[in-house]
Write an enzyme that holds these catalytic residues in place. Sequence first.
Site, PDB file in Angstrom:
ATOM      1  N   ALA A  13      45.404   7.966  46.278  1.00 49.74           N
ATOM      2  CA  ALA A  13      46.163   9.176  46.798  1.00 49.74           C
ATOM      3  C   ALA A  13      46.693   8.947  48.292  1.00 49.74           C
ATOM      4  O   ALA A  13      47.598   9.455  48.545  1.00 49.74           O
ATOM      5  CB  ALA A  13      45.523  10.403  46.828  1.00 49.74           C
ATOM      6  N   ASN A  64      35.653   3.919  44.029  1.00 53.67           N
ATOM      7  CA  ASN A  64      35.660   2.726  44.208  1.00 53.67           C
ATOM      8  C   ASN A  64      36.213   1.859  42.907  1.00 53.67           C
ATOM      9  O   ASN A  64      35.564   1.946  41.996  1.00 53.67           O
ATOM     10  CB  ASN A  64      34.330   1.929  44.696  1.00 53.67           C
ATOM     11  CG  ASN A  64      34.386   0.583  44.965  1.00 53.67           C
ATOM     12  OD1 ASN A  64      35.081  -0.193  44.572  1.00 53.67           O
ATOM     13  ND2 ASN A  64      33.278   0.200  45.616  1.00 53.67           N
ATOM     14  N   SER A 128      54.230  -3.061  38.299  1.00 52.73           N
ATOM     15  CA  SER A 128      55.342  -3.716  39.414  1.00 52.73           C
ATOM     16  C   SER A 128      56.420  -4.428  38.604  1.00 52.73           C
ATOM     17  O   SER A 128      56.107  -4.933  37.211  1.00 52.73           O
ATOM     18  CB  SER A 128      54.517  -4.772  40.134  1.00 52.73           C
ATOM     19  OG  SER A 128      55.497  -5.781  40.686  1.00 52.73           O
ATOM     20  N   LYS A 160      49.020  -8.030  38.798  1.00 53.02           N
ATOM     21  CA  LYS A 160      49.599  -6.812  38.302  1.00 53.02           C
ATOM     22  C   LYS A 160      49.895  -7.233  36.593  1.00 53.02           C
ATOM     23  O   LYS A 160      49.548  -6.412  35.952  1.00 53.02           O
ATOM     24  CB  LYS A 160      50.957  -6.726  39.086  1.00 53.02           C
ATOM     25  CG  LYS A 160      50.882  -5.860  40.112  1.00 53.02           C
ATOM     26  CD  LYS A 160      50.436  -4.395  39.922  1.00 53.02           C
ATOM     27  CE  LYS A 160      50.383  -3.664  41.365  1.00 53.02           C
ATOM     28  NZ  LYS A 160      50.070  -2.135  41.248  1.00 53.02           N
ATOM     29  N   PRO A 183      58.068  -0.484  39.751  1.00 50.31           N
ATOM     30  CA  PRO A 183      58.636  -0.356  41.016  1.00 50.31           C
ATOM     31  C   PRO A 183      59.065  -1.805  41.407  1.00 50.31           C
ATOM     32  O   PRO A 183      58.480  -2.579  41.042  1.00 50.31           O
ATOM     33  CB  PRO A 183      57.993   0.481  41.787  1.00 50.31           C
ATOM     34  CG  PRO A 183      56.679   0.174  41.489  1.00 50.31           C
ATOM     35  CD  PRO A 183      56.553   0.305  40.064  1.00 50.31           C
ATOM     36  N   SER A 198      55.721  -2.257  52.231  1.00 52.72           N
ATOM     37  CA  SER A 198      57.245  -2.572  51.884  1.00 52.72           C
ATOM     38  C   SER A 198      57.947  -2.215  53.037  1.00 52.72           C
ATOM     39  O   SER A 198      59.018  -3.147  53.775  1.00 52.72           O
ATOM     40  CB  SER A 198      57.696  -1.830  50.686  1.00 52.72           C
ATOM     41  OG  SER A 198      57.104  -2.173  49.619  1.00 52.72           O
TER      42      SER A 198
END
Length: 216
Positions: A13, A64, A128, A160, A183, A198
Amino acid sequence: MSEQGKLVCVTGASGYTASWLVKLLLQRGYTVKATVRDPNYPKKTEHLLALEGATERLHLFKANLLEEGSFESVVDGCDAVFHTASPVVLIVDNPQAQLIDPALKGTMNVLRSCAKVPSVKRVAVTSSMASVAFNGKPLAPYVLVDESWLSDPVFCEKSKTLAEEAAWKFAKENGIDMVTIHPGWVIGPLLQPTLNLSVEEVLKLLKGDTFPNNTH
């Protein structure tokens, strides 16, 4: 539209995307169970606790990615789970330990916990663009990249790709209603006090800096 009373979980988060997701969910009336690496680390949590509605409807949990079962108590009772937690490392010395294990094992740990909880109606996994766009086929203007595509790890970001491939297999075998989000480049206003990767790289380019592996 109010979703007052509905309970959802957001993993990772404190990250850029997840922080905005938590903000949106709180605005819409959801109660949010949010996982972070360390709930007692103010630099990673203060911006979340300051969000409107956080005092009443945001609950932080330590989880974790590599610890099996650490998400079970968090997803328990949730209607939906948004899995955004994943490693972001610019300089990689050990791809297996730094990227592949956290991405693959972390995703599977979350899904295994969701499979045990009947209240979870849908799981949304932040993947991704790299996991679907590069499989050796030509990317011409007429090509439609859809759910039938999955990248070849030889061409793209392996962590990914492997995580999403394993996630779809597990979801189908266990009857989990799952969607994945792909994204490309994530950038925009920050909620957290630290730069995400990014934005940091764009800022370096604007300042004329080079990437660490750029020898020019």
